[in-house]
Design an enzyme around this catalytic site. Structure first.
Site, PDB file in Angstrom:
ATOM      1  N   HIS A 102     101.908  42.381  -6.771  1.00  0.00           N
ATOM      2  CA  HIS A 102     103.000  41.782  -7.548  1.00  0.00           C
ATOM      3  C   HIS A 102     104.077  42.758  -7.956  1.00  0.00           C
ATOM      4  O   HIS A 102     105.216  42.369  -8.152  1.00  0.00           O
ATOM      5  CB  HIS A 102     102.431  40.992  -8.724  1.00  0.00           C
ATOM      6  CG  HIS A 102     101.861  39.702  -8.247  1.00  0.00           C
ATOM      7  ND1 HIS A 102     100.510  39.515  -8.092  1.00  0.00           N
ATOM      8  CD2 HIS A 102     102.466  38.580  -7.791  1.00  0.00           C
ATOM      9  CE1 HIS A 102     100.310  38.311  -7.581  1.00  0.00           C
ATOM     10  NE2 HIS A 102     101.471  37.723  -7.390  1.00  0.00           N
TER      11      HIS A 102
ATOM     12  N   GLU B 173      95.961  28.104  -1.346  1.00  0.00           N
ATOM     13  CA  GLU B 173      95.845  29.560  -1.243  1.00  0.00           C
ATOM     14  C   GLU B 173      94.396  30.017  -1.228  1.00  0.00           C
ATOM     15  O   GLU B 173      94.107  31.194  -1.381  1.00  0.00           O
ATOM     16  CB  GLU B 173      96.670  30.286  -2.311  1.00  0.00           C
ATOM     17  CG  GLU B 173      96.718  29.652  -3.665  1.00  0.00           C
ATOM     18  CD  GLU B 173      97.709  30.334  -4.616  1.00  0.00           C
ATOM     19  OE1 GLU B 173      98.397  31.284  -4.235  1.00  0.00           O
ATOM     20  OE2 GLU B 173      97.766  29.897  -5.765  1.00  0.00           O
TER      21      GLU B 173
ATOM     22  N   ASP C  65      97.716  34.908  -1.164  1.00  0.00           N
ATOM     23  CA  ASP C  65      96.334  34.715  -1.604  1.00  0.00           C
ATOM     24  C   ASP C  65      95.464  34.139  -0.492  1.00  0.00           C
ATOM     25  O   ASP C  65      94.290  34.463  -0.398  1.00  0.00           O
ATOM     26  CB  ASP C  65      96.286  33.812  -2.847  1.00  0.00           C
ATOM     27  CG  ASP C  65      96.548  34.617  -4.107  1.00  0.00           C
ATOM     28  OD1 ASP C  65      96.001  35.733  -4.207  1.00  0.00           O
ATOM     29  OD2 ASP C  65      97.303  34.155  -4.969  1.00  0.00           O
TER      30      ASP C  65
ATOM     31  N   CYS D 132     105.073  29.634   1.086  1.00  0.00           N
ATOM     32  CA  CYS D 132     105.878  30.372   0.110  1.00  0.00           C
ATOM     33  C   CYS D 132     105.402  31.802  -0.146  1.00  0.00           C
ATOM     34  O   CYS D 132     105.954  32.484  -0.993  1.00  0.00           O
ATOM     35  CB  CYS D 132     105.968  29.601  -1.205  1.00  0.00           C
ATOM     36  SG  CYS D 132     104.383  29.412  -2.028  1.00  0.00           S
TER      37      CYS D 132
END
Ligand code: PEP
Ligand code: MG
Length: 590
Positions: free
Chosen positions: A193, A434, A458, A505
């Protein structure tokens, strides 16, 4: 000594500037026994250190309030209140009276407190551990007279390249962007992240350098190249001049890139692909709305929380969502409910679970903390009157989670009706796919949801059992593994059989080879970082669907990720060549 350190490209851009080393870690404290006669002076030393730490926190609070607002500044109040705690002073003093040096006494008390909070049954209290850690580091640094490595108070106007071991999303959110022009970390990967946030914030970044810190002291001049994933230490004058020339060239190409971003997203043979933007912070909304994207495919709402002491209330959330909707007018805006946990925690939070990515996060936490979740759902319903808002749930593994959410939404409808505020009751509700569970059993979800969005970051992590943030595993983290592609194809086929949209996404959605394969698999919607829109359109506009379909079929029938990548690269190159398209500007491709 001149050297080039190689890491993982995380966010494009070239920066020439001084290195600022950030070591925000609890220092080692040696045992020091004092004489009885020294006890009063040692206690005074502890009090003086507390007072200096308080002063520092007050100063940071003023700065944070001016830069980011009162909510962000509140984290420093929490830390001041820890220093004001009578029990903290009394416990530390008691150990000093047993002849321990002030630093060891304080260190032992804080270690005990942190352990106690980390084991607390109330998750929200567990998340106070990070505040305790910050106080621990801050006071020990004063007592041990260590250099000030404060992560949120860096030298101003220096255009610095921040080099550190790892940055949590919450520290990244707190960084003063007026001082920091680029980020380099020893840990991390392109889908961690910190990398995603760096791209959102437009900060060039290189991650996974592994041992940059062992070479650097701070103050060295360096060139960070976020596209190539390198950090060049002590470059020559000629190298600096060359880097500056490249920066100028890139600025010169801005018009061309913009034109491409605004162009139609359509293949040579007329198949339209919807490109939406990922938005991580509301401040990005206006820029993202002008990026050539056809709406928002993923707004990561947890970044409203990460870096903060408290959850934002309903009004604050409502204003944030409304801002994004207004920026996008009538274009769809998909807002994901809080994906807190894993490596995304509020300030003070650090994973106190053995396996945070398999732990109490995302929809699991929201359903367990239903009052917290309802605040978000109500804010979303209220914002829904301002545009085409759709709600998306993260990390879903079972349809029960969707049904429970719908029940909470019904309760919210009643509460909002009673309050007589305008809201929308019928927001479309979709899920992120995910996990292998959601992908394999997508048919069990399909009747209860309005759309699917594949979160490839993920999905890769959970399918391949490869931690997305672990630099040592970076080469093993690949969306091209046939297992990942087959799961995606399965979701796409369930979606199309039931007439519901399937988009992608995760970061994969902006990789040229993956774009080619995904179009061929039937995916018609992608959501990418706003700055990636032009690159994705370039691939789409340079290929024919028939070629993409053939490539996807070959990829799905392959045995290994390497085979998939090789064949996609060969076929995409050939396709772009046969259509007379340039591909030198697609760096991730070759
Ligand atoms: C994903 O997992 O692909 C995703 C888009 O969500 P995040 O990166 O925020 O986990
Ligand atoms: Mg995810």
């Amino acid at each position: 000594m001149q050297s080039v350190l190689r890491g993982i490209p995380a966010s494009p851009g070239i920066v020439v500037g001084p290195v600022h080393v950030l070591r925000w870690e609890v220092p080692e404290v040696r045992q020091r026994v004092i004489d009885d006669s020294e006890i009063p002076a040692e206690i005074q030393r502890l009090h003086d250190a507390f007072e200096r730490a308080r002063e520092r926190l007050r100063h940071l609070r003023v700065r944070a309030e001016a830069a980011a607002g009162p909510e962000e500044a509140a984290i420093f109040d929490v830390q001041v209140s820890i220093l004001d705690d009578k029990q903290l002073t009394e416990s530390s003093e008691a150990l000093i009276r047993q002849n321990l040096g002030a630093e060891k006494a304080f260190d032992l008390v804080l270690l005990e407190w942190r352990q106690h909070f980390a084991r607390h049954t109330a998750p929200m209290l567990r998340e106070r551990v990070g505040d305790l850690t910050d106080v621990h580091i801050r006071v020990l640094s004063i007592l041990l007279d260590l250099p000030d490595h404060d992560p949120v108070d860096l030298p101003r106007g220096t255009n610095a390249i921040l080099v550190t071991h790892d940055l949590t999303p919450s520290l990244t959110m707190q960084l003063d962007r007026e001082c920091i022009s680029a980020i380099a970390t020893d840990a991390g990967t392109a889908t961690a992240h910190v990398a995603i946030l760096a791209r959102s914030l437009g900060l060039p970044a290189v991650v996974g350098l592994r041992n940059a810190l062992s070479y650097l002291h701070g103050g060295e001049v360096a060139i960070l190249n976020g596209q190539e994933g390198t950090l060049m230490i002590a470059p020559t004058d000629a190298e600096i001049a060359f880097a500056r020339q490249r920066v100028a060239e890139e600025a010169g190409q801005a018009d061309q890139v913009r034109e491409l971003a605004m162009s139609e997203s359509i293949t040579i043979d007329g198949v339209r692909i919807t490109i939406r933007a990922n938005v991580d912070v509301p401040d990005e909304s206006e820029m993202a709305a002008a990026s050539g994207a056809d709406g928002v495919g993923l707004m990561r709402t947890e970044f409203l929380v990460v870096g903060r002491a408290n959850m934002p209330d309903e009004d604050e959330q409502y204003r944030a969502y409304r801002r994004v909707l207004k920026a996008f007018g009538s274009r769809p805006v998909i807002i994901r409910t809080f994906d807190i946990g894993g490596d995304k925690l509020p300030i003070g939070g650090f994973p106190s679970e053995a396996n945070p990515f398999l732990g109490w996060r995302a929809i699991r936490m929201c359903l367990d903390e239903s009052e917290l979740f309802k605040v978000q759902l109500k804010a979303l319903m209220r914002a829904g009157v301002h545009g085409d808002l759709r709600v998306m749930l993260p990390l879903v593994v079972t349809v029960d989670e969707v049904r429970e959410t719908r029940q909470l939404m019904e309760a919210c409808v009643e509460e909002l009706s009673a309050r007589r505020v305008p809201f929308r009751a019928d927001l479309p509700l979709g899920v992120m796919v995910e996990t292998p569970a959601a992908a394999i059993a997508s048919d069990t979800l399909v009747r209860d949801v309005d759309f699917f969005s594949i979160g490839s970051n993920d999905l890769v992590q959970y399918t391949l059992a490869v931690d997305r943030g672990n630099a040592n595993l970076a080469p093993r983290f690949t969306p091209f593994h046939p297992a990942v592609l087959r799961l995606m194809a399965q979701v796409q086929s369930t979606g199309s059989a039931h007439g519901i949209d399937v988009s992608v996404c995760g970061e994969m959605a902006s990789q040229p080879l993956a774009v080619f394969a995904m179009i061929g698999m039937g995916i018609r919607q992608l959501s990418v970082a706003p700055r990636a829109v032009a690159g994705v359109k370039r691939v789409i506009r340079g290929v024919r669907l028939a070629a993409a379909v053939e490539a996807a079929q070959a990829a799905l029938a392959s045995g290994t990720a390497r085979e998939v990548e090789t064949l996609l690269r060969r076929r995409l190159r050939a396709e772009l060549d046969s259509q007379g398209r340039e591909h030198s500007g697609l760096p991730a491709l070759f």
